[in-house]
Write a protein that holds these residues in place. Sequence first.
Motif, short mmCIF file in Angstrom:
data_model
loop_
_atom_site.label_atom_id
_atom_site.label_comp_id
_atom_site.label_asym_id
_atom_site.label_seq_id
_atom_site.Cartn_x
_atom_site.Cartn_y
_atom_site.Cartn_z
N VAL A 257 65.29 52.42 76.13
CA VAL A 257 66.81 51.85 77.95
C VAL A 257 66.66 53.27 78.52
CG1 VAL A 257 68.32 50.38 78.11
CG2 VAL A 257 66.98 49.59 75.99
N HIS A 258 66.52 52.63 79.46
CA HIS A 258 66.50 53.47 80.43
C HIS A 258 68.06 53.20 81.12
CE1 HIS A 258 62.59 56.63 80.50
NE2 HIS A 258 62.93 55.18 79.45
N ASP A 259 68.87 54.32 81.41
CA ASP A 259 69.87 54.89 82.07
C ASP A 259 71.88 53.57 82.12
OD1 ASP A 259 70.96 56.78 83.45
OD2 ASP A 259 68.99 56.44 85.81
N TYR A 260 72.46 53.81 82.94
CA TYR A 260 74.04 53.39 83.15
C TYR A 260 73.14 52.30 83.41
CZ TYR A 260 73.59 53.87 88.00
OH TYR A 260 73.32 54.71 89.72
N HIS A 261 72.78 51.47 83.88
CA HIS A 261 72.50 49.70 84.13
C HIS A 261 72.55 49.39 82.93
CE1 HIS A 261 70.66 52.16 87.02
NE2 HIS A 261 71.59 51.59 88.01
N LEU A 262 72.33 49.63 81.85
CA LEU A 262 71.56 49.13 80.93
C LEU A 262 71.86 49.13 79.38
CD1 LEU A 262 68.32 48.26 81.50
CD2 LEU A 262 70.33 46.47 81.99
N GLY B 197 66.05 53.09 71.59
CA GLY B 197 66.32 53.79 72.25
C GLY B 197 67.21 54.39 73.96
N PHE B 198 68.34 55.78 73.83
CA PHE B 198 68.77 54.75 75.00
C PHE B 198 68.52 56.52 76.06
CE2 PHE B 198 71.76 55.81 78.21
CZ PHE B 198 72.25 54.52 78.93
N ILE C 273 81.84 50.34 76.48
CA ILE C 273 80.32 50.87 77.04
C ILE C 273 80.43 51.96 75.80
CG2 ILE C 273 79.81 53.08 79.09
CD1 ILE C 273 79.82 50.28 79.48
N MET C 274 81.56 52.43 74.75
CA MET C 274 81.27 53.31 73.84
C MET C 274 80.54 52.64 72.73
SD MET C 274 81.41 56.06 74.47
CE MET C 274 81.56 57.61 73.18
N ARG C 275 81.13 51.77 72.31
CA ARG C 275 80.55 50.49 71.34
C ARG C 275 79.22 50.25 71.90
NH1 ARG C 275 83.70 45.76 71.13
NH2 ARG C 275 85.47 47.27 70.57
N GLY C 276 78.76 49.79 72.81
CA GLY C 276 77.60 49.80 73.46
C GLY C 276 76.71 50.53 73.54
N LEU C 277 77.10 52.15 73.94
CA LEU C 277 75.63 53.16 72.97
C LEU C 277 76.15 53.75 71.82
CD1 LEU C 277 77.89 55.47 76.28
CD2 LEU C 277 75.40 55.16 75.55
N SER C 278 76.96 53.30 70.76
CA SER C 278 76.54 53.83 69.86
C SER C 278 75.69 52.13 68.67
CB SER C 278 78.37 53.11 68.79
OG SER C 278 79.37 54.11 69.73
N SER C 279 74.98 51.71 69.13
CA SER C 279 74.30 50.56 68.47
C SER C 279 72.99 51.05 69.01
CB SER C 279 74.24 49.33 69.59
OG SER C 279 75.53 48.23 69.62
#
Length: 458
Positions: A132-137, A154-155, A176-182
Motif C-alpha cells: 500500500v502506498h502513501d498517506y491516503h490509505l 506493507g506500507f 492513524i497510529m493503530r492503522g500503521l501498526s496493522s
Amino acid sequence: MSRLIIVSNRVSVPDNKGAAAAGGLAVALQAALAERGGVWMGWSGKSSGDIEPEPLVLTQDGNITYALTDLTQTDVEEYYQGFANRVLWPICHYRLDLAEYGRKEMASYFRVNRFFAHRLAPLLEPEDTIWVHDYHLIPLAAELREMGFKNRIGFFLHIPWPPADVLFTMPVHEEIMRGLSSYDLLGFQTKYDLENFAGCLKREGMGVENSPGHFSAHGHNFRGGAYSIGIETAAFAAFARKAAAHSVVRKARQSIEGRDLIIGVDRLDYSKGITQRIDAFERFITNNPAHQRRVTYLQITPKSRSEVPEYEAMQHAVAEQAGRVNGAIGTVDWVPIRYINRSISRPVLAGLYRLAKVGLVTPLRDGMNLVAKEYVAAQDPDDPGVLVLSRFAGAARELKGALLVNPYDVDDTANALTRGINMPLEERRERWRGMMDHLLENDVSRWCDVFLADLRAE
Ligand code: GDG
C-alpha cells in the motif's frame, strides 16, 4: 513467487507514451508487477457524482490487472481534498497552521479506506503480497485484517513523518497510529521519519520498539525501516543526453544568450519553499551586482490540487512575487525570473536540467524530492552543474555533494547560489561524481526490490 498487489490513491495505467514519459516510480512499480504478476488498484480520479460508484473497472496488460474505482463527489471532497490534503499533508509537512479539521472529513477518510478494502477483497488470493502506498490509505491494512485477511501487507510513506508533538495535534492520531501498526512492514523515506514514528508510538505508550526497527503495538508485531526512494538513474541520464538536442531545449539555450541558468522544478505546493526561494534569488542578485543580467532563473511549477484553497491562494502569491521581483531587479533587456505555471514534457524537462548550471531545490520539508535526483542524473559528466539542496529534503541525507541550505534562511540560500554559480569545474566534477555513483547504485528498481524482499522475509 507470490503475486504482488499494489494499492495507491492514483494508478498509473500505461499509455503509449513510453516508460520515460511515465516517471520513475510508475515504471518501477509496473516492472515489479510484470515480474511477479499482480494487480494495481486505486482511484480513477473521476467522481461518480452522488451515486454509488460502479464496480471496479479492470484492464488487463500482460500479467498485470489495473483495477480502478470512481469515488462519489462527497468522498472526493471529504476524503481526498479534505482529510488527505488538508489534514495529513500539512501535518506531515509540519504545517499545523494549515490543518483544517472537520468531523465529516475524518469520517470520510476511514469510510473510503473501508470501501477500498471491500472493493479489493474479491481480487485477493491467500498468498498475495500487498503493498500500500502513501498517506491516503493508512487505515487500509486494518480494514483488511478486520475482514480476516492474513496476507503480508506493507506500507510505504512517500512524505515525511512528523514528531509526536506535531502528530498529536491531529484529533484522530491514535486511529492513524493503530492503522500503521496493522502492517507487517512500514517503509519511510529516511531514518529520521522512522525515528519520529517510533517516538510517536512510545510517547503515549501505544507501543514499544523491541529492538531497532521491530515494534509491538495494538496487539501486532511489525517492522519499520528507512527505504529511500530512487529514480531510474541510468535511463534518465541517457534520456537527458538525447534531450539536449530537443528543439524546445535548443530554443531555450538560444534564448538565454550565454547566461547561466538556474532551474527550479516543483509542483505548486507550500511545502516546496518557492516563495522563500524567489526571495533568495533576489538577494543573490542584489548581493552580487556583477551577476545582474548574467543569470536567468527558470521556475517550472505545474498547478496542483487547485481545488484546495491553500493551493489556489499560493498560485496567486507566487505569480505576484515573481512579477514583483522582475519589476524590482529586471532591466529593459533582462527578465531575471521566467516563471512557468504549467507542466512541461518530460524530455524537455530533462534537457533543461542538463542546461542549468544550478539546480535549486529548497523545500521547507520534503519526504525525498526526486527533482534533486533527476537534476544530478541529467548532468553532463564533463561539465556538471551544482545542486543547491534544502537540508529538510529527504534527499539531503544521501546527496552529500550538494550545497546544503536552510531554506528559511534567505541569506544562506543566496550565498549557496553565489558559490554554485562560481564553483570551479574540478570541484563540480568531484561533487557530482559522488552523487551520481550513489544514485546509480541506489536506483528505484533497487528500492522496490529491497522493500519487497524485506516485506516477504518473516
Ligand atoms: C512525493 C513526495 C517524494 C514536476 N514538474 C513537472 C514534472 N515534475 C515531476 C518531477 C518529479 C515529480 O514530478 C515530483 O516529484 P518530487 O519527489 O519532487 O515531489 P512530489 O510530487 O511532492 O512527490 C516527495 C515523492 O513523492 C516520491 O516518493 O520524493 O518527497 O512529496 O519526477 O520531474 N514532470 C513533468 N513536467 C513538469 O512540469 N513532465
